[in-house]
Structures are given as structure tokens and as C-alpha cells.
Scaffold this active site. Structure first.
Site, mmCIF file in Angstrom:
data_model
loop_
_atom_site.group_PDB
_atom_site.id
_atom_site.type_symbol
_atom_site.label_atom_id
_atom_site.label_comp_id
_atom_site.label_asym_id
_atom_site.label_seq_id
_atom_site.Cartn_x
_atom_site.Cartn_y
_atom_site.Cartn_z
ATOM 1 C CD1 TRP A 192 -2.042 -2.127 0.369
ATOM 2 C CD2 TRP A 192 -3.099 -1.363 2.007
ATOM 3 N NE1 TRP A 192 -3.257 -3.014 0.572
ATOM 4 C CE2 TRP A 192 -3.647 -2.532 1.590
ATOM 5 C CE3 TRP A 192 -3.488 -0.693 3.404
ATOM 6 C CZ2 TRP A 192 -4.908 -2.904 2.383
ATOM 7 C CZ3 TRP A 192 -4.483 -1.089 4.005
ATOM 8 C CH2 TRP A 192 -5.152 -2.457 3.468
ATOM 9 C CE LYS A 193 4.747 0.978 -4.433
ATOM 10 N NZ LYS A 193 5.215 1.317 -5.689
ATOM 11 N N GLY B 115 1.102 -2.496 -6.217
ATOM 12 C CA GLY B 115 1.080 -0.955 -5.554
ATOM 13 C C GLY B 115 -0.323 -0.551 -5.894
ATOM 14 N N GLY B 116 -0.455 0.206 -6.738
ATOM 15 C CA GLY B 116 -1.668 1.133 -7.004
ATOM 16 C C GLY B 116 -2.935 0.293 -7.191
ATOM 17 C CD GLU C 86 8.181 3.197 -4.416
ATOM 18 O OE1 GLU C 86 7.320 3.033 -3.361
ATOM 19 O OE2 GLU C 86 7.481 2.867 -5.593
HETATM 20 P P1 13P Z 1 2.451 -0.537 -8.990
HETATM 21 O O1 13P Z 1 1.772 -1.742 -8.938
HETATM 22 O O2 13P Z 1 1.831 0.886 -8.344
HETATM 23 O O3 13P Z 1 3.152 -0.176 -10.263
HETATM 24 O O4 13P Z 1 3.579 -0.582 -7.860
HETATM 25 C C1 13P Z 1 4.411 -1.703 -7.865
HETATM 26 C C2 13P Z 1 5.252 -1.673 -6.545
HETATM 27 O O5 13P Z 1 6.084 -0.970 -6.386
HETATM 28 C C3 13P Z 1 4.583 -2.763 -5.593
HETATM 29 O O6 13P Z 1 5.721 -2.818 -4.503
#
Ligand code: 13P
Length: 249
Positions: free
Chosen positions: A10-11, A233-234, A97
Site C-alpha cells: 500500500w506504500k 502497488g496502485g 523506492e
Molecule cells: P504499482 O503496482 O503501482 O506499479 O507498484 C508496484 C510496486 O512497487 C509494488 O511494490
């Protein structure tokens, strides 16, 4: 038969209330799938609440990072023990990241992964090349170095407890996905590299693909022989999309 894992990273998204809503929607939306282990990694502040809501359900949870230190004067860091006290079973280490914005090196990621294992957490170790590196035809060199560096000193028993995530940096959050064939080539290369540590254990490592995984591309990616799941992620922030990806397994 390798374990299939669908994990949501979920960041830095969602307050505690938003975490409650998203977990509520995931539980209500029949995200259970007997072919896949489902994991969510909410922000640290939400983990305690997430654990209350997810305890006893089919969804496991984990941290997005952890410190390589046991405890002490490390402002802003979270320890393995803290993750364990909220019932986390997984922890992401070495996400691009963290590597990009916090200068994390393979040595540091290696130390975190080792400490996660020693603590009883399953590390999801992330690797992946930048766009310039792919364009310069250096993907295998870069990913190979990351795999060998982050797995340095691992035993066969260690390898049998880890998860690796291949996330090409140029595909993260950009809407550009590696084609299933491109991703499969790197996944199979990663498994070969890990086989240098222990061939039998390398065969069993779940290697997840991450980078703009969506309901409309998940099935083709997951159909590849060395793609054993996804780190999302998204799309993991939208219950319907995450559930659709789980169903694509
Ligand atoms: P996205 O699915 O938003 O491209 O992110 C991938 C990610 O970094 C999962 O750790």
C-alpha cells in the site's frame, strides 16, 4: 508446486480509517482463493488495526520495510520485534523506492533480510533494474548483482523461507508493464542465480512480479512458469482490482 502469493504494497497511502475501509471491502469481496496466499502491507501506523481486522481471516499482513537493528537510537525505524507484536508474517525489504530515496544498498538489504529470517518473518526481497539499465542491455548484470548481494551468506534453509519480487523500476506506477515474456526471462534468470546458492531450494522460491500489475494483465503474467505471484502497488488500493487479480490466479 510453488506457493503463489498475491501481495499488496500500500506504500504511503491510507489513514487508519481508510485501512479499515479497504480491509472491510477485501473481506466482503470474497478475496479468498485456495490457489494463492493473499498478503497486504499497510503503512506501519495502520498495522495494529489491520491485525485486529485480519486476525483469523485468510489474509496475512506484513511491513513495508524494517530496520536491520534489534532496537535502540534509530529514529523513525521499525524493528522486526515490533512487526511481530502486531502479528505480521511478511516484510518487504529492498523495495526500489527504499533503494532510490533512502540509498539502501544490497548489503543493507541483505542484513535486513537475514534479520527478518532470524526473527521468524518472511522477507519479500525486491530487485529490479532502472530504465537506463534495461536500455543499455544491463538488466541481467544489475539484477544478478542484486540477487547475489542480497542473498549473500544465505543457507539452503534460508532460501526455503524467502520470497523474491522482481520489480523493474520503469514499470512501477507508470502503467508500463513488462510483457509476460520479458518478465519470465528475468524471473527464470533470478532462479538460476539463486540456484548457485542451492539448486533444490531455488526451485521452490516464490518469485513475484511487480510493476503496474492490473486486472487486465495479471492473468497473462501469472501464467508464466516462473512467475509465482504479484507484488501490487496502485491496484492493491482498490478492493475490486485487487480481488480481480487474486481471481486471475
Ligand atoms: P504499482 O503496482 O503501482 O506499479 O507498484 C508496484 C510496486 O512497487 C509494488 O511494490
Amino acid at each position: 508446486m510453488r506457493r503463489v502469493i498475491i501481495a499488496g504494497n500500500w506504500k504511503m497511502n491510507g489513514t487508519i480509517v481508510e485501512t479499515e475501509n479497504l480491509i472491510g471491502a477485501l473481506l466482503a469481496g470474497e478475496s479468498e482463493n485456495d490457489k494463492a496466499t493473499v498478503v497486504v502491507c499497510p503503512p506501519f501506523v495502520s498495522l495494529s488495526r489491520a491485525s485486529e481486522l485480519l486476525n483469523g481471516t485468510h489474509i496475512a499482513w506484513g511491513g513495508q520495510d524494517m530496520s536491520e537493528h534489534v532496537k535502540g537510537a534509530y529514529t523513525g525505524e521499525i524493528s522486526a520485534e515490533m512487526l511481530l507484536t502486531v502479528g505480521a508474517t511478511y516484510v518487504i525489504v529492498g523495495h526500489s523506492e527504499r533503494r532510490q530515496y533512502h540509498a539502501e544498498t544490497d548489503d543493507l538489504v541483505n542484513a535486513k533480510a537475514k534479520y527478518a529470517l532470524a526473527s521468524g518473518l518472511i522477507p519479500i526481497i525486491c530487485v529490479g533494474e532502472m530504465l537506463e539499465e534495461r536500455e543499455a542491455d544491463r538488466t541481467e548484470e544489475v539484477v544478478g548483482t542484486q540477487v547475489m548481494g542480497t542473498l549473500s551468506g544465505f543457507s539452503a534453509a534460508d532460501l526455503s523461507k524467502i520470497v523474491i519480487a522482481y520489480e523493474p523500476v520503469w514499470a512501477i506506477g507508470t502503467g508500463k508493464t513488462a510483457t509476460p515474456e520479458m518478465a519470465e526471462a528475468v524471473h527464470s534468470f533470478i532462479r538460476k542465480k539463486a540456484a548457485a546458492v542451492d539448486a533444490a531450494a531455488a526451485e521452490e522460491i516464490p518469485i513475484l512480479y511487480g510493476g503496474s500489475v492490473k486486472p487486465d494483465n495479471a492473468e497473462r503474467l501469472l501464467a508464466q512458469p516462473n512467475i509465482d505471484g504479484a507484488l501490487i502497488g496502485g491496484a492493491s488500493l482498490k478492493a475490486d482490482d485487487f480481488i480481480a487479480i487474486i481471481r486471475a490466479v
